[in-house]
Design an enzyme around this catalytic site. Structure first.
Site, PDB file in Angstrom:
ATOM      1  N   ASP A   1       0.819  -1.223   0.000  1.00 23.89           N
ATOM      2  CA  ASP A   1       0.000   0.000   0.000  1.00 23.89           C
ATOM      3  C   ASP A   1       0.854   1.274   0.000  1.00 23.89           C
ATOM      4  OD1 ASP A   1      -2.291  -1.459  -0.176  1.00 23.89           O
ATOM      5  OD2 ASP A   1      -3.179  -0.771   1.709  1.00 23.89           O
TER       6      ASP A   1
ATOM      7  N   ASN B   1      -3.254  -4.403  -1.239  1.00 18.73           N
ATOM      8  CA  ASN B   1      -4.470  -4.429  -2.052  1.00 18.73           C
ATOM      9  C   ASN B   1      -4.579  -3.197  -2.950  1.00 18.73           C
ATOM     10  OD1 ASN B   1      -4.960  -3.222   0.679  1.00 18.73           O
ATOM     11  ND2 ASN B   1      -6.933  -2.669  -0.214  1.00 18.73           N
ATOM     12  N   HIS B   2      -3.956  -2.095  -2.564  1.00 17.86           N
ATOM     13  CA  HIS B   2      -4.048  -0.891  -3.395  1.00 17.86           C
ATOM     14  C   HIS B   2      -3.156  -0.991  -4.642  1.00 17.86           C
ATOM     15  CE1 HIS B   2      -6.697   1.772  -1.021  1.00 17.86           C
ATOM     16  NE2 HIS B   2      -6.335   0.935  -0.056  1.00 17.86           N
TER      17      HIS B   2
END
Length: 214
Positions: free
Chosen positions: A88, A123-124
């Site tokens: 992230d 996840n980003h």
């Protein structure tokens, strides 16, 4: 109109691309390091989210970044420290690419001193690779336009390459998509997880089923 199957990365100079380049990682070696020297120093940190100021503060506190060095010319002072960034780096902030450039530069320098700075997927990073940009800040999109899109416009001599992205943040997507501008030299050298010493490092958590199945 640019052939949509043609890569855009040649439209950026090797000098620009090199600022984002991470050292090559080897699965089974860099992601699994259990035989470490006694007193091996290990530090880790999580979500950066485009906040270059907070990133610098942590790296300085961790004694791996020279506090007198700049964002444009950072200096690794961690010697053989193994530093893990657990994903992230992207979204929510205005300096995402600047954070990646700083981390990539330190990562290359760390290897030269016998240390490591490993970057993991969050996840980003996955969202951006899939063209899902709803967590991106306007300032972050402007950074991609300035540092990626404007350079492609100039070198291509046109902005028509943007049409293939259907108005969905073309500069960001061109950089982050599979096979995109930063795919091979940066994203391709990031890890999903790693074991260093007796600790498993991964973004967002690890479940028992992961250990049993993988």
């Amino acid at each position: 109109l640019l052939d949509p199957t043609s890569p855009l990365s040649p439209l950026l100079t090797p000098q620009i691309l090199s600022t984002y380049t991470l050292p090559p990682t080897t699965i089974g070696k860099d992601d699994y390091q259990t035989d470490l020297p006694k007193n091996q120093r290990i530090v880790a940190f999580g979500d950066v989210h485009g906040d270059i100021t907070a990133l610098r503060r942590f790296l300085i506190a961790a004694k791996v970044l020279d506090p007198d060095s700049t964002d444009f010319n950072p200096r690794w002072i961690g010697n053989t420290t193994i530093c893990i960034q657990t994903g992230d780096v992207l979204d929510r902030g205005d300096d995402e690419l600047a954070c990646f450039r700083l981390l990539a530069t330190l990562s290359r320098q760390a290897v030269e001193q016998g240390g490591q700075l490993l970057l993991l997927y969050g996840n980003h990073e996955s969202l951006n690779s899939a063209g899902l940009f709803h967590y991106a800040n306007p300032g972050g999109n402007a950074e991609f336009e300035r540092d990626i899109g404007a350079r492609i416009d100039y070198n291509y001599g046109s902005n028509r390459w943007r049409l293939q992205f259907a108005g969905n943040q073309p500069s960001r997507w061109a950089a982050m998509e599979p096979g995109g501008i930063l795919a091979e030299n940066m994203l391709g050298n990031m890890l999903v997880s790693c074991v260093v010493g007796r600790t498993v490092f991964v973004h967002a958590g690890l479940m028992g089923s992961h250990l049993r199945e993988y």
